[in-house]
Structures are given as C-alpha cells and as structure tokens.
Write a protein that holds these residues in place. Sequence first.
Motif, PDB file in Angstrom:
ATOM      1  N   LYS A   1       0.815  -1.205   0.000  1.00 47.14           N
ATOM      2  CA  LYS A   1       0.000   0.000   0.000  1.00 47.14           C
ATOM      3  C   LYS A   1       0.855   1.264   0.000  1.00 47.14           C
ATOM      4  CE  LYS A   1      -3.970  -2.102   2.311  1.00 47.14           C
ATOM      5  NZ  LYS A   1      -4.879  -2.066   3.480  1.00 47.14           N
ATOM      6  N   LYS A   2       2.133   1.133   0.355  1.00 44.24           N
ATOM      7  CA  LYS A   2       3.004   2.302   0.449  1.00 44.24           C
ATOM      8  C   LYS A   2       3.540   2.740  -0.905  1.00 44.24           C
ATOM      9  CE  LYS A   2       4.542   1.381   5.177  1.00 44.24           C
ATOM     10  NZ  LYS A   2       5.730   1.159   6.054  1.00 44.24           N
ATOM     11  N   GLN A   3       3.711   1.802  -1.825  1.00 46.71           N
ATOM     12  CA  GLN A   3       4.309   2.145  -3.117  1.00 46.71           C
ATOM     13  C   GLN A   3       3.722   1.282  -4.215  1.00 46.71           C
ATOM     14  OE1 GLN A   3       6.677   4.584  -3.323  1.00 46.71           O
ATOM     15  NE2 GLN A   3       6.940   4.487  -5.527  1.00 46.71           N
ATOM     16  N   LEU A   4       3.216   1.916  -5.247  1.00 45.34           N
ATOM     17  CA  LEU A   4       2.691   1.199  -6.406  1.00 45.34           C
ATOM     18  C   LEU A   4       3.747   1.258  -7.504  1.00 45.34           C
ATOM     19  CD1 LEU A   4       0.247  -0.244  -7.691  1.00 45.34           C
ATOM     20  CD2 LEU A   4      -0.478   1.977  -8.562  1.00 45.34           C
ATOM     21  N   LYS A   5       4.224   0.105  -7.910  1.00 44.91           N
ATOM     22  CA  LYS A   5       5.327   0.036  -8.873  1.00 44.91           C
ATOM     23  C   LYS A   5       4.817  -0.365 -10.253  1.00 44.91           C
ATOM     24  CE  LYS A   5       9.935  -2.037  -9.381  1.00 44.91           C
ATOM     25  NZ  LYS A   5      10.920  -2.946  -8.759  1.00 44.91           N
ATOM     26  N   LEU A   6       5.043   0.504 -11.234  1.00 41.97           N
ATOM     27  CA  LEU A   6       4.635   0.265 -12.615  1.00 41.97           C
ATOM     28  C   LEU A   6       5.867   0.079 -13.484  1.00 41.97           C
ATOM     29  CD1 LEU A   6       2.072   3.205 -12.840  1.00 41.97           C
ATOM     30  CD2 LEU A   6       1.669   0.890 -11.995  1.00 41.97           C
ATOM     31  N   ILE A   7       5.732  -0.693 -14.554  1.00 41.58           N
ATOM     32  CA  ILE A   7       6.891  -0.976 -15.415  1.00 41.58           C
ATOM     33  C   ILE A   7       6.530  -0.744 -16.887  1.00 41.58           C
ATOM     34  CG2 ILE A   7       8.159  -2.923 -16.446  1.00 41.58           C
ATOM     35  CD1 ILE A   7       8.881  -3.892 -13.779  1.00 41.58           C
ATOM     36  N   PHE A   8       7.474  -0.119 -17.582  1.00 41.19           N
ATOM     37  CA  PHE A   8       7.437  -0.068 -19.049  1.00 41.19           C
ATOM     38  C   PHE A   8       8.683  -0.793 -19.540  1.00 41.19           C
ATOM     39  CE2 PHE A   8       9.122   1.739 -22.963  1.00 41.19           C
ATOM     40  CZ  PHE A   8       8.038   1.617 -23.816  1.00 41.19           C
ATOM     41  N   CYS A   9       8.497  -1.709 -20.475  1.00 41.86           N
ATOM     42  CA  CYS A   9       9.630  -2.475 -21.005  1.00 41.86           C
ATOM     43  C   CYS A   9       9.661  -2.311 -22.517  1.00 41.86           C
ATOM     44  CB  CYS A   9       9.500  -3.949 -20.628  1.00 41.86           C
ATOM     45  SG  CYS A   9      10.904  -4.953 -21.143  1.00 41.86           S
TER      46      CYS A   9
ATOM     47  N   VAL B   1      11.482   2.056 -15.978  1.00 43.93           N
ATOM     48  CA  VAL B   1      11.625   1.907 -17.423  1.00 43.93           C
ATOM     49  C   VAL B   1      12.784   0.964 -17.732  1.00 43.93           C
ATOM     50  CG1 VAL B   1      11.996   3.078 -19.614  1.00 43.93           C
ATOM     51  CG2 VAL B   1      10.714   4.224 -17.788  1.00 43.93           C
ATOM     52  N   LEU B   2      12.482  -0.168 -18.359  1.00 43.96           N
ATOM     53  CA  LEU B   2      13.499  -1.138 -18.749  1.00 43.96           C
ATOM     54  C   LEU B   2      13.730  -1.012 -20.248  1.00 43.96           C
ATOM     55  CD1 LEU B   2      12.172  -4.266 -16.790  1.00 43.96           C
ATOM     56  CD2 LEU B   2      13.641  -2.427 -15.972  1.00 43.96           C
ATOM     57  N   GLY B   3      14.896  -0.534 -20.631  1.00 43.08           N
ATOM     58  CA  GLY B   3      15.196  -0.322 -22.036  1.00 43.08           C
ATOM     59  C   GLY B   3      15.879   1.021 -22.229  1.00 43.08           C
ATOM     60  N   PRO B   4      16.334   1.305 -23.434  1.00 44.56           N
ATOM     61  CA  PRO B   4      17.023   2.565 -23.723  1.00 44.56           C
ATOM     62  C   PRO B   4      16.187   3.779 -23.339  1.00 44.56           C
ATOM     63  CG  PRO B   4      17.198   1.052 -25.579  1.00 44.56           C
ATOM     64  CD  PRO B   4      16.216   0.451 -24.631  1.00 44.56           C
ATOM     65  N   ARG B   5      16.807   4.754 -22.709  1.00 42.20           N
ATOM     66  CA  ARG B   5      16.106   5.930 -22.201  1.00 42.20           C
ATOM     67  C   ARG B   5      15.711   6.904 -23.306  1.00 42.20           C
ATOM     68  NH1 ARG B   5      18.979  10.039 -17.958  1.00 42.20           N
ATOM     69  NH2 ARG B   5      17.869  11.934 -18.550  1.00 42.20           N
ATOM     70  N   GLY B   6      16.515   6.983 -24.358  1.00 43.71           N
ATOM     71  CA  GLY B   6      16.203   7.915 -25.432  1.00 43.71           C
ATOM     72  C   GLY B   6      16.394   9.361 -25.011  1.00 43.71           C
TER      73      GLY B   6
ATOM     74  N   SER C   1      19.253  -7.651 -18.658  1.00 38.97           N
ATOM     75  CA  SER C   1      19.116  -9.029 -19.131  1.00 38.97           C
ATOM     76  C   SER C   1      17.671  -9.505 -19.000  1.00 38.97           C
ATOM     77  CB  SER C   1      20.018  -9.954 -18.315  1.00 38.97           C
ATOM     78  OG  SER C   1      19.534 -10.061 -16.979  1.00 38.97           O
ATOM     79  N   ALA C   2      17.358 -10.575 -19.712  1.00 38.36           N
ATOM     80  CA  ALA C   2      16.009 -11.152 -19.640  1.00 38.36           C
ATOM     81  C   ALA C   2      15.686 -11.597 -18.217  1.00 38.36           C
ATOM     82  CB  ALA C   2      15.903 -12.325 -20.608  1.00 38.36           C
ATOM     83  N   TYR C   3      16.695 -12.085 -17.492  1.00 41.65           N
ATOM     84  CA  TYR C   3      16.475 -12.522 -16.111  1.00 41.65           C
ATOM     85  C   TYR C   3      16.133 -11.340 -15.215  1.00 41.65           C
ATOM     86  CZ  TYR C   3      18.497 -16.859 -17.810  1.00 41.65           C
ATOM     87  OH  TYR C   3      18.740 -18.003 -18.527  1.00 41.65           O
ATOM     88  N   LYS C   4      16.794 -10.187 -15.462  1.00 42.16           N
ATOM     89  CA  LYS C   4      16.502  -8.974 -14.687  1.00 42.16           C
ATOM     90  C   LYS C   4      15.099  -8.485 -14.992  1.00 42.16           C
ATOM     91  CE  LYS C   4      17.473  -5.327 -12.135  1.00 42.16           C
ATOM     92  NZ  LYS C   4      17.566  -5.440 -10.636  1.00 42.16           N
ATOM     93  N   VAL C   5      14.683  -8.578 -16.251  1.00 38.25           N
ATOM     94  CA  VAL C   5      13.321  -8.188 -16.625  1.00 38.25           C
ATOM     95  C   VAL C   5      12.310  -9.042 -15.859  1.00 38.25           C
ATOM     96  CG1 VAL C   5      11.616  -8.145 -18.492  1.00 38.25           C
ATOM     97  CG2 VAL C   5      13.955  -7.383 -18.923  1.00 38.25           C
ATOM     98  N   ALA C   6      12.532 -10.350 -15.847  1.00 34.80           N
ATOM     99  CA  ALA C   6      11.625 -11.265 -15.149  1.00 34.80           C
ATOM    100  C   ALA C   6      11.569 -10.938 -13.654  1.00 34.80           C
ATOM    101  CB  ALA C   6      12.060 -12.707 -15.361  1.00 34.80           C
ATOM    102  N   GLU C   7      12.736 -10.622 -13.085  1.00 35.23           N
ATOM    103  CA  GLU C   7      12.800 -10.287 -11.656  1.00 35.23           C
ATOM    104  C   GLU C   7      12.007  -9.020 -11.355  1.00 35.23           C
ATOM    105  OE1 GLU C   7      16.100  -8.778  -8.363  1.00 35.23           O
ATOM    106  OE2 GLU C   7      16.779  -9.663 -10.248  1.00 35.23           O
TER     107      GLU C   7
END
Length: 234
Positions: free
Chosen positions: A163-171, A202-207, A222-228
């Motif tokens: 409830k303290k932090q909502l974590k969103l991801i863009f890959c 954000v996982l990937g090139p920042r641009g 790495s793919a393993y880091k993405v999965a983690e």
Amino acid sequence: MHVVLIAPYQLNRTGGVERYILSFARALSEHADVTLYTDTLLDEESISVHPLDAILKDQNTYDLCLTHAIYGSSPLPKAEIFLHTFHGTILGNLLMRPWLWIHPRFWNWLLLERRSLEGKDGIIGVSSWACREIRWMGYRGPLRLISSGGGLEKERVSSYYSKKQLKLIFCGRTSDKVKRFSWILKGFRLARENVQNIELLVLGPRGCFPEEEGVRYLGDVSAYKVAEELSHAH
C-alpha cells in the motif's frame, strides 16, 4: 520434441523482436531440441544454429516450426505443425504513422506480411491490437493472444503488493513511436498529481526523455533482470 525457429533478423541487434526470439530459443532448449535458422553469427551451445540458405538442404521433419513477424513465402523445412507470430503488424505501423504508405517498400512489406499467414496451422499475436489487425488482413484460422512481455495482463499482477508504493513498469524502447511511451509518461504524470506513492520503472534505452521525479530508467538489462522486476511490479 524437435523444434525449428526461422529468424530472418539480426539477433545481435537491440530490438524487442530480436531479443524475444533469442531468449525464447534459449528457454525452449531446456525442454526440446532446438534448431535455429538465422544469418546472425551466434555461439550457442544448447541450440543448433544454421544460416537461412541451409533450409533448402534440411531433410528433417520437425514437430513444430515457428516463424516470426514478416517472413513472406520463403522456403520452410518440413514440420508437423507451423505457427507464426506477429510482433505487431504493418497495418499497426500505418495507423501510428499515416504517411508510411508512401514509403517505397510499404506495399512489399504488406504483401510479405499477408503471405506470412499462408499455410500456417495457427497464428500468435502479442497484443489484442495485433490480433485485430491479423483479422483485418483476412486470416480466419486459429488465432491466439500470447503477450511477449511475460503473460496476459491479469497474470502479471504480483503478490508483492504494498500500500506504500505502487510500482509500474514499461519495457521497451522509449524512442519507438509505436510503443507510445510519451503517452504512458503523460498518463503517469497525471496520476502523480493525485497519487504520490507510485513509481514508473523503465526497462530499455532511455532515449531523449529527461530525468524526473517518480521515473527510474534502468537501461538495457538481461532477460532474467526483466523477469525479476516484473515479479515485483503491480
């Protein structure tokens, strides 16, 4: 089980399709004998890698043949089942870039994309939009939505919820207009105006996007880091 993958891509380049194909081939090799046809020079111990022009000499009959994106009507080895994956479509690109139709190779790409559907036992789309566009091209056979980002949206929800932090991801690549990262970023900023305890990873090139509060750019991982990271996101 013996599976053959056909990949007319430079698999050592940065790109979602390239990384998906190679990561999938490596993961699949833990459960099956995998043959990969590509013109990319790869040193893979668990995968049998051959150049694309060697397909014509292949006398094997595989259990499953997997092709990807725009393959057209190029020769394929013998197989019991043929599946094709669309990682987005030319039609989707056209909707995002209306001027694309004037590109000298647009109609050739569209024809190759349509031919990629022929002779397949089933088609895989990586998003609901891609599946819709595949139907627009006239395909009426078996079609399955399998997200390339790690499962369907409802299956990505983590038990890590706090409830303290909502974590969103863009890959993905923020610079790719088809990814619409600028829209995602705009939506995230609007959300933070009302809810401060959310974070966008954000996982990937920042641009060309600048640093800003609440957004963390990890770059290529790495793919393993993405999965983690996905396992710890909401």
